[in-house]
Design an enzyme around this catalytic site. Structure first.
Site: not given
Ligand SMILES: [Zn+2]
Ligand SMILES: [Zn+2]
Length: 304
Positions: A62, A64, A66-67, A142, A212, A270
């Site tokens: 996805h 976000h 951090d990914h 999510h 997530d 995570h």
């Molecule tokens: Zn994340």
């Molecule tokens: Zn996320």
């Protein structure tokens, strides 16, 4: 046959001194697959001696940061390092435009073919299929559209040992017949049944990656029967309300998914940086499910 995962990052949100954001590399039968590519993933690949040029498929769960914020660096470095082999990236619909805009802004003309394939976020979908492996994407629950990934080995044919081949003087066409479950007639006129020489192959293994997600019955259905489950556990039960509000899971919820899907092993990751001790995630998950391991940067897990 090799089936292992190397954790490059297993922290939630921003990078910390303790954990990098999400990324992991799967080695399945000597093919490398990158799942998520948080900031710093290239450095982690260098550190843990992952052969980057051998990655041909990347899966982004996805949008976000951090990914995926490490993805552009990875694409650029592949170019600088003289890559010629095609790279295929599976990810959210928005990804293609973002990558193309960055390449355009820097006037980078990649020397290798790059294909970016948009995932369908609402249904389970077979996105990769070769002679020994299938990869599925499936919807997670999510804040924005997010996909999990399931890597499934295909069932193998039975094996016939060299000793059996020599003992019955089997020729290649007979070996194929026997492996396909058919009896053959030997040179001396005697019949030979497959069960007399065939050994059962190892049962197929599978790995599910839930990056997530809030706890969801639908996710359990999607990963049903997987051998090893990686499931996010951002929070502990003491923060269950926060988990719900931010569409994340607690360690106990991750363990419930593992238990109810029939997984053999659960890997937790995570982790929110608010917790000082990752062992607390393991302790909490073990109240529901026995075989729990904590992800950590550089850990390599074999999928049994
Ligand atoms: Zn994340
Ligand atoms: Zn996320």
């Amino acid at each position: 046959m090799i089936f292992e995962v190397t954790i490059l990052g297993c922290g939630a949100a921003a990078p910390t001194g303790k954990h990098n954001p999400s990324a992991q590399v799967l080695n399945i039968h000597d093919k490398l697959f990158l799942m998520d590519c948080g900031e710093g993933s290239q450095m982690q690949m260098r550190k843990f001696k992952v052969k980057m040029q051998r990655i041909h498929e990347v899966f982004i769960s996805h949008m976000h940061g951090d990914h995926y914020l490490g993805l552009m660096g990875f694409i650029s470095s592949m170019h600088l390092l003289g890559r010629k082999a095609k790279l295929t990236i599976y990810g959210p619909q928005e990804l293609k435009a973002i990558v193309e805009m960055q390449l355009k802004a820097s006037q980078t003309f990649l020397e290798y073919p790059l294909e970016i394939i948009a995932l369908s976020p609402d249904e389970k979908q077979c996105i990769y299929d070769d002679k020994s492996l299938r990869v599925w994407s499936f919807p997670l629950k999510h804040r924005i559209e997010t996909c999990g990934f399931l890597f499934e080995e295909k069932a193998r044919k039975p094996k016939i040992t060299k000793e059996s081949i020599a003992r019955y003087s089997l020729i290649p066409s007979q070996i194929i017949q026997l492996k396909n479950g058919n009896a053959v007639v030997l040179e001396n006129g005697q019949p030979l049944k497959p069960e007399e020489v065939c050994e059962e192959p190892e049962p197929p293994k599978s790995y599910a990656y839930c990056s997530d997600t809030a706890f969801s019955e639908r996710v359990i259905e999607m990963v049903m029967g997987c051998t090893t489950l990686y499931h996010e556990s951002t929070f502990l039960e003491s923060e269950a309300e926060r988990a719900k509000a931010t569409f994340h899971s607690t360690a106990k919820q991750a363990a419930t998914v593992a238990q109810r899907s029939g997984a053999k092993r659960l890997i937790l990751g995570h982790f929110s940086s608010r917790y000082a001790n990752d062992e607390d995630f393991k302790k909490e998950a073990e109240t529901v499910f026995k075989t729990v391991t904590l992800a950590n940067e550089g850990s390599v897990f074999t999928v049994h």
